[in-house]
Each structure stands twice: as C-alpha cells, then as structure tokens.
Scaffold this active site. Sequence first.
Site, PDB file in Angstrom:
ATOM      1  N   GLY A 272       0.829  -1.207   0.000  1.00  0.00           N
ATOM      2  CA  GLY A 272       0.000   0.000   0.000  1.00  0.00           C
ATOM      3  C   GLY A 272       0.852   1.242   0.000  1.00  0.00           C
TER       4      GLY A 272
ATOM      5  N   GLY B 292       1.068   5.431   1.322  1.00  0.00           N
ATOM      6  CA  GLY B 292       0.536   6.422   2.256  1.00  0.00           C
ATOM      7  C   GLY B 292       1.221   7.751   2.085  1.00  0.00           C
ATOM      8  N   ALA B 293       1.048   8.600   3.070  1.00  0.00           N
ATOM      9  CA  ALA B 293       1.575   9.957   2.978  1.00  0.00           C
ATOM     10  C   ALA B 293       3.092   9.989   3.010  1.00  0.00           C
ATOM     11  CB  ALA B 293       1.017  10.789   4.122  1.00  0.00           C
TER      12      ALA B 293
ATOM     13  N   GLY C  75       5.218   7.310   2.006  1.00  0.00           N
ATOM     14  CA  GLY C  75       5.939   6.434   1.102  1.00  0.00           C
ATOM     15  C   GLY C  75       5.115   5.228   0.727  1.00  0.00           C
TER      16      GLY C  75
ATOM     17  N   VAL D 181       4.701   0.859   0.908  1.00  0.00           N
ATOM     18  CA  VAL D 181       5.047  -0.273   1.770  1.00  0.00           C
ATOM     19  C   VAL D 181       5.048  -1.555   0.945  1.00  0.00           C
ATOM     20  CG1 VAL D 181       4.363  -1.608   3.800  1.00  0.00           C
ATOM     21  CG2 VAL D 181       4.062   0.881   3.786  1.00  0.00           C
TER      22      VAL D 181
ATOM     23  N   LYS E  64       9.293  -0.054   4.104  1.00  0.00           N
ATOM     24  CA  LYS E  64       8.633   1.192   3.748  1.00  0.00           C
ATOM     25  C   LYS E  64       9.650   2.098   3.059  1.00  0.00           C
ATOM     26  CE  LYS E  64       5.169   4.264   5.503  1.00  0.00           C
ATOM     27  NZ  LYS E  64       4.189   4.355   6.565  1.00  0.00           N
TER      28      LYS E  64
ATOM     29  N   ASP F 134       0.382  10.817  14.363  1.00  0.00           N
ATOM     30  CA  ASP F 134      -0.464  10.339  13.259  1.00  0.00           C
ATOM     31  C   ASP F 134      -1.255   9.103  13.712  1.00  0.00           C
ATOM     32  OD1 ASP F 134      -1.582  10.362  10.739  1.00  0.00           O
ATOM     33  OD2 ASP F 134       0.040   9.215   9.819  1.00  0.00           O
TER      34      ASP F 134
HETATM   35  P1  ATP Z   1      -0.139   7.107   6.587  1.00  0.00           P
HETATM   36  O1  ATP Z   1       0.887   7.460   5.586  1.00  0.00           O
HETATM   37  O2  ATP Z   1      -0.866   8.282   7.118  1.00  0.00           O
HETATM   38  O3  ATP Z   1       0.386   6.197   7.628  1.00  0.00           O
HETATM   39  P2  ATP Z   1      -1.348   4.757   5.553  1.00  0.00           P
HETATM   40  O4  ATP Z   1      -1.182   4.086   6.848  1.00  0.00           O
HETATM   41  O5  ATP Z   1      -2.547   4.469   4.748  1.00  0.00           O
HETATM   42  O6  ATP Z   1      -1.243   6.314   5.738  1.00  0.00           O
HETATM   43  P3  ATP Z   1       1.206   3.590   4.962  1.00  0.00           P
HETATM   44  O7  ATP Z   1       1.572   3.729   6.379  1.00  0.00           O
HETATM   45  O8  ATP Z   1       2.220   3.941   3.942  1.00  0.00           O
HETATM   46  O9  ATP Z   1      -0.097   4.414   4.612  1.00  0.00           O
HETATM   47  O10 ATP Z   1       0.768   2.081   4.725  1.00  0.00           O
HETATM   48  C1  ATP Z   1       0.385   1.629   3.445  1.00  0.00           C
HETATM   49  C2  ATP Z   1      -0.258   0.250   3.589  1.00  0.00           C
HETATM   50  O11 ATP Z   1       0.675  -0.657   4.119  1.00  0.00           O
HETATM   51  C3  ATP Z   1      -1.441   0.262   4.492  1.00  0.00           C
HETATM   52  O12 ATP Z   1      -2.445  -0.556   3.918  1.00  0.00           O
HETATM   53  C4  ATP Z   1      -0.955  -0.410   5.744  1.00  0.00           C
HETATM   54  O13 ATP Z   1      -1.984  -1.165   6.315  1.00  0.00           O
HETATM   55  C5  ATP Z   1       0.147  -1.312   5.231  1.00  0.00           C
HETATM   56  N1  ATP Z   1       1.222  -1.447   6.204  1.00  0.00           N
HETATM   57  C6  ATP Z   1       1.968  -0.462   6.711  1.00  0.00           C
HETATM   58  N2  ATP Z   1       2.881  -0.941   7.573  1.00  0.00           N
HETATM   59  C7  ATP Z   1       2.692  -2.279   7.619  1.00  0.00           C
HETATM   60  C8  ATP Z   1       3.320  -3.358   8.344  1.00  0.00           C
HETATM   61  N3  ATP Z   1       4.314  -3.133   9.190  1.00  0.00           N
HETATM   62  N4  ATP Z   1       2.864  -4.616   8.161  1.00  0.00           N
HETATM   63  C9  ATP Z   1       1.855  -4.834   7.316  1.00  0.00           C
HETATM   64  N5  ATP Z   1       1.235  -3.880   6.591  1.00  0.00           N
HETATM   65  C10 ATP Z   1       1.630  -2.612   6.738  1.00  0.00           C
HETATM   66 MG    MG Z   2       0.491   4.170   7.958  1.00  0.00          MG
END
Ligand code: ATP
Ligand code: MG
Length: 550
Positions: free
Chosen positions: A24, A26-27, A29, A31, A45, A135
Amino acid sequence: MATKFTYRSGQRPLDGFTLKRGVGQGAFGEVYFAVSDGGKEVALKLLLRGHTDAELRGVTHCINLKHPNLVHLFDLRTDARGDRWVVMEYVFGESLAHVINKHPTGLPTQVIREWFAALCRGVSYLHNQGVVHRDLKPGNIFIEHGHLKIGDYGLSRRISGSEAGDLSRGVGTPYYMAPEIKNGNYTASIDIYACGIILYEMVSGLRPFNGETPYEVLIKHITETPDLTKLPAPYREVIRRALEKDPAKRYATAVELARAVEEMFTGGRREAALPTASLADAAVSMTPQLPRGRPVPPPTPSKTEPLEIPSGAAVPVASPARAAAPQERAGVPGPLTHTARDRLTELAGGLALAPLITAACTAPWAVFQGPVPWTLLGRVFLLSTVLAWAVMVIGRLPKKNEHNPWGRRAIQLVVGLCIGALAFWLDGWALPTGTASASTGDIVLPFTGQRISQSTLTIGMKYLIYFGVTVAVFRWWTATDHNRRERVRFTPIIAATFWSAIFLFLWPWEAAPAMTGVSVLVIATVTAQVASPWAGPPPSLRSRAYYSRG
Ligand code: ATP
Ligand code: MG
C-alpha cells in the site's frame, strides 16, 4: 487513487531483501512485503524523497523501542540510489480501520475494552520515551491474532502551522487532529485527543467530525463540540474530556485515559494497574485472527487463515466462563452493553434458574431448623424466589446515576412492600369479606366493604414495613451487577443477614417465626448472585489464569 509502485515483485532495490509485493501507499511512502536473504518476512517502507535528516531522526530515535503494542522497527537503511527504507515487522492481520469498517455500529464492548487499553499502553510507552506519535489513526493501528500494535510512530513529519494550512489543499487526513495543531504548538496531548476520536469511532463506528474537505474537518475540530449523544451514556464523559479543545483540560496521560475507560467498565473498582496489566496479552489467545482484507493473498496461508468476525458477532474469549456468553456490543446504553436480545436471553436463563437455587437453599434450612412445617418452607421458597426475581430484574435497569442510589432504593422499597404484602397474604391473612365477623374495632375498606381487624392490620403493616425497609437498604445492584468481580461473594450475604436481623424488631413475631424474614433475605441474596447474568472474571484475572495455565 493508488499509483503504481516503484518496484515489482522479485526486485532487490535494498541489499539483503527481495520484494514480494506492494502492500500500500501512504503519505510517507510505499510499503512492500519482502523477505530477507535469511528468510525473515518484513515490511519495507520506502520513504518519499524530501525527508529532512531532522525528520529521519524521529525514526532513528524509535529504532530501538520495544513494546508488545508497537510494530517492531528493525532498521533504517539507505539503498544504492540514496533512498531511505524503514525495515519493520510485517503485521499479519488487518488495520483497525478495516475492523471498524466491518462493524458500522461499533465494535463489541469487550473488544473495545481490551484494544483500547492496549492502544493506551502503546501510546503511553511512546510518550515515556519522549515520542509523540502525531499520526494516530485506525489505519496506523494493526490487529494481529487479536493483539493490537501501533505502527508508523517516529515517521510523522512535524505538522507545523503552515503544513496544517495545506489541509485546505487536501493534504492529510485530519479526522484525528487535535485543534491546537493549527498553531503548530502542541504536545503529547494531541495523541490523547486522537485516542479520544479513535474510541469514539470504535464505540459508534462514526467519526465525530466530518466534512467535504480536510479543511472543513479541521475547522470543526477547532470550533465544534463533538456530538456525544450518538454514544452509549457511559462513554460520554470520558470521550468528552479526551476531546477537550484545551489540551490542559484533557487527560494528562494515556494511562489516565485508559484508567478512566477501565473504571467505566468496572464501575469504579480498581483493577490491576493498567500499564502492567496484560489485557491485550490475554486477547492474543482470545480473538481469532482477523483477515487483512487485502486484494493480494498474503504469502503464508498458514499464518493468515482468516477467521472472519461477522458484523456484530462475538469475538470468542478464552475464559470458559465467558465462552458461551453472548458478546456485548457497544451501542446500547449501560456500563457493559449487550444487545437487548442478549440481555433478555441471559436474564431469562437466570430467572429460570432462580427457583432451583432457592429450593436448594430452603431444603438445608429445614434440616438445620428441625421439623419445620411444609407451609412455612413453601412460603420461604416462594418469597425468596420472587424477591430474587425482582432484584435481578431491577438490577438490569439502566443506571442513571452511579453516585445517587436513592432512585434505586425507592424502587427497592416498592419491591419490598410488595414482598411484604405477598408474605402477609401467604400467611393466610386474606382479607375477610362481608360482615359475619364484624366487630366494632374493624376498619372498613372503602369501595370493597372488606373489614380488617386492628390486629390483622398491625401484622400486615409489620410485614410491609419489615420487607420494605430491609429490601430498600440493601445494595442489590452490586450483588447482581453484570460486571461484579466474582459471581458469588460472601459480603452481600453477610450484609443481608445483618440488615434482616437488625430490623427484626419490626417483624410480626405474633404471625410467623422471625427466621422466616432472615431466611428470605439471605436466600434471595445467594440466589440473585448465582443466577444473575455475569460477565465473567475481569480481564486482569483472566489473563492471569491464561498465564498460569500456560
Ligand atoms: P499514513 O501514511 O498516514 O500512515 P497509511 O497508513 O494508509 O497512511 P502507509 O503507512 O504507507 O499508509 O501504509 C500503506 C499500507 O501498508 C497500508 O495498507 C498499511 O496497512 C500497510 N502497512 C503499513 N505498515 C505495515 C506493516 N508493518 N505490516 C503490514 N502492513 C503494513
Ligand atoms: Mg500508515
């Protein structure tokens, strides 16, 4: 919305890791799910370019933090292109945002209780380490095997006043942003505020402030008071305080907030200290793994067998005492809320059980008292059953005001008077009719023309007053409380014996042995406790049991 990932499956942009798939964006980067050369499954990430070193220091500062309620950070690495990667624990599970989406009217109460305590423990640990999350939101909170873990700490960019201004251009998700963020002048209290919003959402499935644009939402955080009427009554005060506009008026720490929520569940009784109590640890064994709900199936099916929690359905818990109990759900007023149907079913079961218990208690009484007439035994059995039924029913009435029991006592007084009237009637003092035995001292009842002699009236009044007073003074609501610590305790039994003995001077000695009154009260106390629906031992006790079993 989702753009293409920078890398494809099988690529190795970061030495030592093979990317398996993009998870996925997010803001901060994107993942990836990846596997290290040694076989370790991790989340990588890839941080957006443009992070300053000062911002990355946040990650560095957190890299050695360790807490059961935090997603573990393993490393911060730089690849050959100069891009930064955060290597972290891959969480097999789903985000709290997913879980809330599947429960549009709120999560089951026991789940809220355990997960919110776990959230506060993680936040409290961060704060103690000098880290403000900044956050906190359900999308950054993960549930793995029923265990809550907070992610993305140390990553959030400083949200300065100018960046908050970006909200007008649609940057960020301001649903969890404390009002003071607009000044760029904030402390750990913004996390307390976010926890308040998250609790609001866990309980109701709704967010308190919504709007067409992020800017509109932020303005509401600053100017509007949250609508608490959508929440079950017990949550209102806690959430109101967590969402105070003035950070100084909020709970000072996450522990304080967690304690306030826990006290709401225990009705003010002190449980084991929250920071050390292992509610969520207990939950590991209690809740099934929740599915991630991602489009691509996770790579290790053995770890991710989805056991769906259907909307509004039970989350099984480990305690055998609770296993069969219907799950509480948020949404219905009351300290530990059930659906109305669950409550009725439980109560009906208890009411059906009550006569068996009173019968079992009445029999030994006959043995200890020597030869007792069956009619007297029958009366004790009937009176204690009816009294137990009545207190079980009134114990389920919503508690309007915990600190003012006089409303409850007034209801109990009415119950006591009815029991007195029933005792009087069972005694064979049915009112004589007609004028056959009329004497000059008789009182003639209006309308019916029935006559009661002075002595009969005195006995009747004594029954009414004795049961009225003894039933009114006793704290039945604690004996029948759904969340009482133990199912049956001795203190209420001793209290019932005490009060029923103290008021024996009101007893109609001339009509029946005084033991009748005492026995009715004591047997009803035992019965009401055994038969009243019970939530099971509090989680602190359950987790102890869990560990001692293990
Ligand atoms: P934000 O940037 O505000 O945190 P977000 O949480 O939607 O927004 P990311 O944190 O970049 O964006 O996460 C992107 C995706 O990866 C999300 O669907 C999240 O559930 C998943 N994800 C993030 N970290 C992990 C992790 N450690 N294990 C499994 N999935 C993860
Ligand atoms: Mg996140």
